[in-house]
Write an enzyme that holds these catalytic residues in place. Structure first.
Site, PDB file in Angstrom:
ATOM      1  N   GLY A  47       9.251  12.524 -37.007  1.00 58.87           N
ATOM      2  CA  GLY A  47       8.595  11.536 -37.834  1.00 58.87           C
ATOM      3  C   GLY A  47       9.531  10.361 -38.026  1.00 58.87           C
ATOM      4  N   THR A  48       9.066   9.284 -38.660  1.00 55.44           N
ATOM      5  CA  THR A  48       9.868   8.068 -38.640  1.00 55.44           C
ATOM      6  C   THR A  48      10.065   7.366 -39.973  1.00 55.44           C
ATOM      7  OG1 THR A  48       7.882   7.036 -37.745  1.00 55.44           O
ATOM      8  CG2 THR A  48       9.607   7.571 -36.207  1.00 55.44           C
TER       9      THR A  48
END
Length: 215
Positions: free
Chosen positions: A12-13
């Site tokens: 995820g970011t």
């Protein structure tokens, strides 16, 4: 060894959280990457884990999904045994203990836990080894967090309402998406107040984005 494993999992970011005077706002983008490859454009990174508590995730998708399921069950067991709802701090502490107990082979996640309880609105950031810190104003995690922090620091005030906080959260995520190649493909936003848990529709988010693009 850990670096090799991290390169092979979906990551995820960018996620952000705001503590507002009348609640909390949590927002994430939707892209999941595996190295330079876009693995998904619809990755879920906000999980409702209690009545008025949500968790955002940055890191390995599989680890995040497992922890969301685990903590949701633990919260239900707590409510049955104690006959009361756990506070946001209690939930963050439980997650911290779970992560610390497997620190030698950790879950590759960075979490935000936010919500409203009898103490009021609060957000906790939790790292992969179980370190938990209460954030009194703003927080961002993931690869796009440096850009998101720039927007949040510039526009946040302690008196911000959840409605204004929603717009600021979208602005921060949008800025991160423009500068961070691992962030993108839409935005999910949740606002939580004493009145309940509200997830913005795609149309509501798109309306905010349209106003930002015109500005």
């Amino acid at each position: 060894m850990l670096g090799e494993i991290q390169d092979k999992v979906y990551k995820g970011t960018t996620t952000v959280g705001l503590v507002c005077k009348d609640g909390v706002v949590l927002a994430t983008e939707k892209r999941a990457t595996m190295g330079n490859f876009i693995a998904s454009r619809r990755a879920k990174k906000i999980y409702r884990i209690a009545d008025r508590v949500a968790m955002t995730t940055a890191g390995a998708v599989g680890d995040a999904q497992f922890l969301a399921r685990l903590i949701s069950v633990e919260i239900k067991l707590y409510e049955i045994r104690k006959e009361e709802k756990p506070t946001v701090k209690a939930i963050a502490t439980l997650l911290s203990n779970i992560l610390n107990s497997v620190r030698w082979f950790p879950y590759f996640v960075q979490l935000l836990v936010g919500g409203v309880d009898k103490r009021g609105p609060s957000i906790y950031s939790i790292d992969l080894l179980g370190g938990a810190i209460e954030e009194i104003d703003i927080v961002a995690t993931g690869s796009g967090s440096p850009t998101a922090y720039g927007v949040l620091e510039d526009r946040y005030t302690p008196e911000i309402t959840v409605d204004d906080g929603v717009e600021l959260a979208v602005r921060a995520i949008y800025s991160a998406m423009r500068r961070d190649s691992a962030s993108g493909d839409g935005i999910d936003v949740v606002k939580i107040t004493k009145d309940g848990y509200f997830e913005l529709s795609k149309e509501e988010v798109d309306k905010i984005l349209s106003s930002l693009r015109r500005a």
